[in-house]
Design a protein around this motif. Structure first.
Motif, PDB file in Angstrom:
ATOM      1  N   SER A  34      51.186  96.802  94.552  1.00  0.00           N
ATOM      2  CA  SER A  34      49.948  97.340  94.002  1.00  0.00           C
ATOM      3  C   SER A  34      49.939  97.205  92.486  1.00  0.00           C
ATOM      4  O   SER A  34      50.953  96.909  91.862  1.00  0.00           O
ATOM      5  CB  SER A  34      49.801  98.812  94.387  1.00  0.00           C
ATOM      6  N   ILE A  35      48.761  97.432  91.932  1.00  0.00           N
ATOM      7  CA  ILE A  35      48.638  97.529  90.474  1.00  0.00           C
ATOM      8  C   ILE A  35      48.348  98.982  90.172  1.00  0.00           C
ATOM      9  O   ILE A  35      47.575  99.625  90.890  1.00  0.00           O
ATOM     10  CB  ILE A  35      47.471  96.662  89.973  1.00  0.00           C
ATOM     11  N   THR A  36      48.991  99.500  89.137  1.00  0.00           N
ATOM     12  CA  THR A  36      48.629 100.848  88.716  1.00  0.00           C
ATOM     13  C   THR A  36      48.115 100.794  87.291  1.00  0.00           C
ATOM     14  O   THR A  36      48.479  99.914  86.515  1.00  0.00           O
ATOM     15  CB  THR A  36      49.833 101.815  88.751  1.00  0.00           C
ATOM     16  N   GLN A  37      47.261 101.740  86.998  1.00  0.00           N
ATOM     17  CA  GLN A  37      46.714 101.817  85.642  1.00  0.00           C
ATOM     18  C   GLN A  37      46.384 103.279  85.375  1.00  0.00           C
ATOM     19  O   GLN A  37      45.855 103.963  86.258  1.00  0.00           O
ATOM     20  CB  GLN A  37      45.458 100.958  85.546  1.00  0.00           C
ATOM     21  N   VAL A  38      46.712 103.723  84.165  1.00  0.00           N
ATOM     22  CA  VAL A  38      46.501 105.136  83.870  1.00  0.00           C
ATOM     23  C   VAL A  38      45.239 105.313  83.033  1.00  0.00           C
ATOM     24  O   VAL A  38      45.009 104.592  82.069  1.00  0.00           O
ATOM     25  CB  VAL A  38      47.719 105.723  83.127  1.00  0.00           C
ATOM     26  N   LEU A  39      44.417 106.252  83.443  1.00  0.00           N
ATOM     27  CA  LEU A  39      43.220 106.600  82.676  1.00  0.00           C
ATOM     28  C   LEU A  39      43.338 108.071  82.315  1.00  0.00           C
ATOM     29  O   LEU A  39      43.705 108.881  83.166  1.00  0.00           O
ATOM     30  CB  LEU A  39      41.961 106.423  83.517  1.00  0.00           C
ATOM     31  N   LYS A  40      43.028 108.371  81.089  1.00  0.00           N
ATOM     32  CA  LYS A  40      43.052 109.780  80.714  1.00  0.00           C
ATOM     33  C   LYS A  40      41.644 110.180  80.317  1.00  0.00           C
ATOM     34  O   LYS A  40      41.039 109.555  79.461  1.00  0.00           O
ATOM     35  CB  LYS A  40      43.979 110.004  79.529  1.00  0.00           C
ATOM     36  N   VAL A  41      41.165 111.237  80.941  1.00  0.00           N
ATOM     37  CA  VAL A  41      39.825 111.707  80.609  1.00  0.00           C
ATOM     38  C   VAL A  41      39.959 113.085  80.017  1.00  0.00           C
ATOM     39  O   VAL A  41      40.536 113.976  80.631  1.00  0.00           O
ATOM     40  CB  VAL A  41      38.943 111.776  81.872  1.00  0.00           C
ATOM     41  N   SER A  42      39.468 113.263  78.798  1.00  0.00           N
ATOM     42  CA  SER A  42      39.441 114.625  78.296  1.00  0.00           C
ATOM     43  C   SER A  42      38.024 115.141  78.396  1.00  0.00           C
ATOM     44  O   SER A  42      37.053 114.433  78.140  1.00  0.00           O
ATOM     45  CB  SER A  42      39.999 114.718  76.881  1.00  0.00           C
ATOM     46  N   ASN A  43      37.971 116.380  78.777  1.00  0.00           N
ATOM     47  CA  ASN A  43      36.712 116.978  79.191  1.00  0.00           C
ATOM     48  C   ASN A  43      36.603 118.341  78.541  1.00  0.00           C
ATOM     49  O   ASN A  43      36.766 119.363  79.188  1.00  0.00           O
ATOM     50  CB  ASN A  43      36.762 117.083  80.733  1.00  0.00           C
ATOM     51  N   PRO A  44      36.355 118.353  77.236  1.00  0.00           N
ATOM     52  CA  PRO A  44      36.395 119.638  76.523  1.00  0.00           C
ATOM     53  C   PRO A  44      35.333 120.621  77.001  1.00  0.00           C
ATOM     54  O   PRO A  44      35.502 121.816  76.868  1.00  0.00           O
ATOM     55  CB  PRO A  44      36.169 119.250  75.058  1.00  0.00           C
ATOM     56  N   ASN A  45      34.240 120.103  77.518  1.00  0.00           N
ATOM     57  CA  ASN A  45      33.151 121.010  77.911  1.00  0.00           C
ATOM     58  C   ASN A  45      33.222 121.421  79.370  1.00  0.00           C
ATOM     59  O   ASN A  45      32.329 122.093  79.873  1.00  0.00           O
ATOM     60  CB  ASN A  45      31.795 120.356  77.641  1.00  0.00           C
ATOM     61  N   VAL A  96      47.047  91.593  92.182  1.00  0.00           N
ATOM     62  CA  VAL A  96      47.288  92.511  93.290  1.00  0.00           C
ATOM     63  C   VAL A  96      47.859  91.675  94.427  1.00  0.00           C
ATOM     64  O   VAL A  96      47.166  90.801  94.969  1.00  0.00           O
ATOM     65  CB  VAL A  96      45.987  93.203  93.746  1.00  0.00           C
ATOM     66  N   PRO A  97      49.113  91.886  94.795  1.00  0.00           N
ATOM     67  CA  PRO A  97      49.737  91.026  95.796  1.00  0.00           C
ATOM     68  C   PRO A  97      49.100  91.202  97.190  1.00  0.00           C
ATOM     69  O   PRO A  97      48.584  92.281  97.501  1.00  0.00           O
ATOM     70  CB  PRO A  97      51.207  91.458  95.795  1.00  0.00           C
TER      71      PRO A  97
END
Lengths: 775, 166
Positions: free
Chosen positions: A731-742, A724-725
């Motif tokens: 910046s640093i980016t990072q992708v998170l995917k959350v699946s939330n079937p309920n 991170v400069p």
């Protein structure tokens, strides 16, 4: 009141109906009569009416109005009433019905009845419909019956207990003390159900296993007695002595011997005995052998025993009975992780099964074939599997294309073979290739620098032959955009026609004109055309005109691209060549590893996909040089239009979900931006982490980890970097995917660490204040 | 669907004719009427479409279905992934043998007109989807003893129906 029709008369009447409408009329008429009789509280014919209602229920007509009548029958003193009442309760009631609570008392009464058959009816019903509440209320009654002297009641009580433990594991404690004496019985019904109960307790309460492991010798003795016993007509099934009981015991032994050396050793002998002595000419014997093999494979068996087991499955595989072949394929798939070479020996037979007429066999053979692939056989296996893919049922194609792709990445002997395989997979997979595979395929192409011209040419011809396959078209179009110049200058294989600039553009335009082309393919095409405007300078005018057509597109994404690209042609034409330079190799982290991971069906490469679609958009910042240029574009366009949104399509969408600051300490600030995923938007939210650094020192070795409860699924893609400069300069980016079937409130535990000025800083915490729109 | 368990468990039993008519259904896991209807309809279609030479197993959604045709009737049991498919075939066969003994060479009509009897026999064979008795003799003994008890009631009510005191 007329005497209601008898059950048999009603059946006859309904069967005599010629049409569905006629049947409906007859049923409705009878139902009306039944309702009236129910209202009159008639006791005499209630049993008959409920029985008729059960027949009507089976025909698919509503019969819920009989639920309370069943309870009344159960409360009656006549056996006939009880028998039909309980049958009705089992058919019409289930756990979800509220009427249910009312039945608990009747059950309790009948479980104390002096007639064993009434107790039996109550136990059977309880075993069929018991809910967690009923289990808690009646567990003690069932435990009492387990100690009864009557085998008929005992066996039913044992299965009731099994069911209760399944619903409420804590109830195991009530039943564990009684199980011991049950195993000393002679009656097969009691033994069978006792073993079922113990198996269930071990399953729901694994901490009880050490207790039950001590009984292994007794279980072994039981099994031994069974196989040594002479012919007993009552329990014999085509020469096998009570296969039902044998298999129950073998299954329990399997569970007990798993991960326990001592227990496994104790059973080696008996398993060898069953495996060698069981007669395999009938289904019953094969069922026992099959269970024995499963047991051997799961416990810590001696190697000799394992060889024996794999050999049995090998024999099964050659059996002419399809059922036997099916279980062999299924079992070998489990075995493969234990003994790869032994299974490899059967490779040809397995491949033959890919051509079987039976879909059940084909499915098993397909899964097993993919598991068999390794470095040494990858070429032959993939050849067979591509062949299979060509004629495969559509339901197998998404799985098969993914696995072929993974194998091509993991085991390819050389790059050319790898790309050829991917091409064949795209051709054969048609529209069943999923987006992740498309993105990863592009990645694989981009990695193979020496073959860019070759593969682009191949893809060009493949797409030329069929432009309707979207995944193939997407990969081809991407390559045409990036490497179109190589295609024109490259040598052409003999026999195929020379490709010129107009030919490429014609093909791309025909994709745009084709009505089946998806929006995403169109977006790919616009990008490719744009790239080609610098590769084919003479065609720039034509491209400009085609791109401009989409400024009015109904699809926001296309419209935006078109407007932006048109702006590039006009005001910033000098920047165009720089912006549209060839993509650098796509980052190593996010391409090669993820799609080959074990749980590959869910491993998304949407990260790549975004990169590819937005390859000249600064939001993704693939590499440093690109990044700089992107920023320049941002500034320039930003000044010409009032809103940044023109530049950043991702941000241009109305911000549906407010961002969340999750961390602001030690100069590190982490924000989450949310977006509903493009695939499965209903239950998947994509979170983009953005980390900035306000200190004067860079943060190196930045690692962000996250975990979610079981009801969610989390997928973390690779970060854009590890540094991170300082001074908020990047910046640093990072992708998170959350699946939330309920659709629950998302909770996440996070852990982060980084290095500042030589000091490692770690922190962790829980986030539970996600915006409600995420759910 | 029910929580996955390692114990052998039949999730449901269906009997249907070659014409796709349901003759018996027994569900051991709670689900709504609508789900049951849909499952039965889709499964019947899938099984009837299979050719006679194919294996007796069908992987359908997250279920494994074991089925076998006897004359004009299909017997079908849904089991879990870890269950023994071959043994389930034996279970189906056992049920058919019991019906056959009880009715004396059973045919589809016997089961249509005496569907409740077919249920009673099944209830002496399975409880909550688990097999409770491996002796054919014991099952039939229990069913006929209960038939006797029922007959006593029936005779009495038949007499009453005719207006005669019992």
């Amino acid at each position: 009141m007329p005497i209601p029709m008898r059950l048999k008369e009603l059946i006859r009447l309904i069967r005599s109906c010629k049409t569905a409408a006629e049947e409906r009329t007859a049923v409705n008429k009878e139902c009306a009569l039944i309702r009236t009789t129910f209202k009159e509280e008639d006791n005499e014919f209630r049993c008959r009416n409920v029985a008729k209602l059960l027949y009507i229920h089976m025909l698919g007509y509503p019969a819920h109005f009989g639920q309370l009548e069943c309870l009344k029958l159960i409360a009656s003193n006549r056996f006939m009433d009880k028998r039909i009442g309980y049958l009705g309760a089992m058919l019409l009631l289930d756990e979800r019905q509220d009427v249910h609570i009312l039945i608990t008392n009747s059950l309790k009464n009948d479980m104390n009845n002096s007639t064993q058959f009434i107790v039996g009816l109550a136990l059977c019903t309880l075993g069929s419909i018991c809910s967690p509440e009923m289990s808690r209320d009646l567990a003690n009654e069932v435990e009492k019956l387990l100690k009864s002297a009557n085998a008929y009641i005992k066996k039913k009580a044992a299965l009731c207990a099994t069911r209760m433990v399944r619903k409420v594991p804590e109830l195991s404690e009530i039943f564990i003390p009684v199980t011991r004496s049950l195993l000393n019985e002679k009656n097969h019904g009691v033994l069978l159900t006792a073993v079922a109960l113990i198996t269930e307790i071990c399953t729901v309460k694994p901490d009880t296993m050490p207790h039950f492991r001590r009984w292994t010798p007794q279980l072994i003795r039981l099994l031994k007695n069974l196989i040594m016993a002479g012919y007993a007509p009552d329990h014999d099934v085509s020469g096998i002595s009570d296969p039902f009981l044998q298999i129950r015991i073998l299954n329990l032994l399997r569970i007990l011997g798993k991960e326990d050396q001592e227990c496994s050793e104790a059973m080696n002998d008996i398993l060898a005995q069953v495996a060698t002595n069981t007669e395999s000419s009938h289904n019953a014997g094969n069922a026992v052998l099959y269970q024995t093999v499963q047991c051997i494979m799961d416990i810590k068996a001696e190697s000799g025993l394992r060889v024996l087991a794999v050999n049995i499955m090998g024999r099964f595989l050659l059996n002419s009975d399809k059922n036997i072949r099916y279980v062999a394929l299924k079992t070998l798939q489990k075995t493969i992780s234990i003994d790869h070479t032994a299974v490899q020996r059967h490779r040809n037979t397995i491949i033959d099964c890919l051509k079987d007429h039976d879909i059940s066999i084909r499915k098993r053979a397909m899964e097993l074939s993919f598991a068999l692939i390794n470095e040494s056989n990858v070429k032959t296996m993939i050849k067979e599997l591509l062949d299979f893919l060509n004629r495969a049922d559509s339901e197998f194609k998404p799985f098969a294309t993914l696995r072929i792709f993974q194998a091509a990445i993991k085991y390819a002997p050389d790059k050319k073979w790898q790309l050829d395989t991917i091409l064949q997979m795209l051709k054969a997979g048609g529209s069943y290739v999923n987006d992740e595979v498309v993105a990863s395929s592009i990645h694989a192409v981009s990695e193979s620098r020496d073959l860019h011209a070759y593969i682009t040419q191949q893809l060009y011809f493949a797409m030329y032959a069929d432009i309707s396959k979207q995944p193939l078209a997407q990969v081809a179009i991407w390559c045409l955009g990036e490497y179109g110049d190589l295609l024109i200058s490259g040598t052409v294989e003999e026999g195929s026609h020379k490709i010129d600039e107009d030919g490429v553009l014609d093909l791309l335009q025909s994709v745009l004109n084709d009505t089946v082309t998806s929006f995403i393919t169109r977006a790919f095409t616009l990008n490719a055309l744009m790239k080609l405007s610098t590769r084919f300078p003479k065609a720039a005018g034509r491209i400009k005109e085609v791109v401009a057509r989409y400024t009015n597109s109904l699809d926001l994404e296309l419209q935006q691209r078109s407007v932006e690209y048109s702006a590039l042609f006009k005001s910033y034409d000098t920047l165009r060549p720089g912006l549209l330079e060839r993509m650098p190799r796509i980052g190593k982290n996010d391409g090669t590893e993820a799609p080959v991971s074990a749980d590959a069906t869910t491993s998304g490469q949407a990260n790549d996909l975004l990169d590819l679609l937005g390859d000249d958009i600064p939001s993704m910042q693939p590499t440093q040089p690109q990044n700089n240029r992107g920023n320049a574009l941002l500034d320039l366009l930003g000044s010409s239009s009032n809103e940044d949104s023109v530049v950043q399509p991702v941000a241009a969408m109305p911000p549906e979900i407010p961002p969340l600051n999750i961390y602001d300490k030690n100069g590190l600030r982490i924000d989450f931006n949310f977006e509903k995923a493009t695939i499965n938007p209903d239950n998947t939210v994509q979170m983009t982490l953005n980390a900035t650094n306000s200190t004067a020192f860079p943060f190196t070795d930045f690692v962000f980890q996250a975990a979610v409860p079981r009801s969610f699924q989390l997928q973390i893609l690779a970060p854009s970097g590890a540094v991170v400069p300082p001074n908020n300069s990047g910046s640093i980016t990072q992708v998170l995917k959350v699946s939330n079937p309920n659709k629950q409130n998302i909770r996440m535990r996070v852990k982060l660490s980084f290095n500042m000025n030589g000091n490692t800083i770690q922190d962790q915490g829980e986030i539970n204040n996600f915006p409600a729109e995420c759910n | 669907m029910a929580p996955s368990s390692m114990a052998p468990q039949v999730q449901f039993v269906l009997l249907f004719s070659r014409q796709g008519k349901l003759r018996l259904q027994k569900w051991f896991n709670a689900s709504t009427l609508k789900e049951k209807k849909r499952t039965a309809r889709e499964l019947i279609t899938a099984i009837l479409a299979r050719k006679p030479k194919m294996c007796n197993f069908l992987e359908w959604k997250d279920l494994k279905v074991v089925y076998k045709r006897y004359a004009s009737l299909y017997f079908c049991c849904a089991i879990e992934e870890n269950d023994n498919e071959l043994l389930t075939l034996e279970l189906i066969h056992r049920y058919v043998e019991l019906l056959d003994k009880y009715f004396g060479s059973v045919c589809e009509l016997d089961i249509i007109f005496n569907f409740e009897k077919a249920y009673f026999i099944l209830d002496e064979l399975l409880i909550g989807g688990d097999i409770q008795e491996t002796s054919k003799k014991n099952v039939l003994k229990a069913v006929s003893a209960q038939d006797m008890l029922q007959e006593e009631n029936e005779t009495r009510s038949a007499l009453e129906e005719l207006g005669l005191p019992s």
